[in-house]
Design an enzyme around this catalytic site. Sequence first.
Site: not given
Ligand code: PGA
Length: 253
Positions: A95, A97, A167, A173
């Site tokens: 991911h 993050e 993504e 987010g």
């Molecule tokens: P989000 O996050 O729907 O809040 O944009 C998606 C994700 O990070 O998997």
Amino acid sequence: MRQPLVAGNWKMNGSKADAADLLNSIKAGAANIHKAEIAVCPPFPYLYKMEELLAGTGIRWGSQDVSRETNGAFTGQVSAVMLKDFGCTYAIIGHSERRMFNAETDAIVAKKYEQALASDLTPILCVGESLEEREHGRTEEVVARHLDAVLEGLGAEAIGRGVIAYEPVWAIGTGVTATPEQAQEVHAFLRQRIRAKSQPQADAVRILYGGSMKPVNAMELIGQADIDGGLIGGAALKASDFLAICAAAEANA
Ligand code: PGA
């Protein structure tokens, strides 16, 4: 025909009580979902709740990460074998993050992917470009590099045993969602790149979209030819929103 998948990524949110409430509401609403697949990925400590509350329902669960190591002296890490022991079907891997805040490189991501497969977990491999990369016309180069860590490193068959999540970092987010056309373009690119190695794996692998997917845009996104569902962050924390997205996937199944 690929079965759509809607997976909720709860990230680092909630409490024991919240997790139970959310699951009970999802369980009740999911009685109308038969053709699409639903999964939830809570923080590690709540996985035991999944076993308790979801066993026997069609709803699957998974983790948000997995160790790249098998077992032993790795303080704070959780192995693929342990996740399997808690009934996980999926493990989110790479991911953005984690790439950002935990310095995960493509090499680490590939090792984690391999660990997941070795324990019979289905990895959800996240790929995606930053806003700066997109603005510099580097989207394809970046997602190709993320994909190739597994496609070149472990092979097309390994990709076929997993799920991919496109993504775009700028959409995560932020409330800014990729347009269906923007997302479809990247999904088609990814599938084409897999097709160059294996037609059957390219046809079979599910590619989810993630990044501010919500009830209002889910239908159009999941309706695209190469978008096979969603990886949902914020909207996965509200049962009614998550279920509305599941219903969009069901309508496209
Ligand atoms: P989000 O996050 O729907 O809040 O944009 C998606 C994700 O990070 O998997």
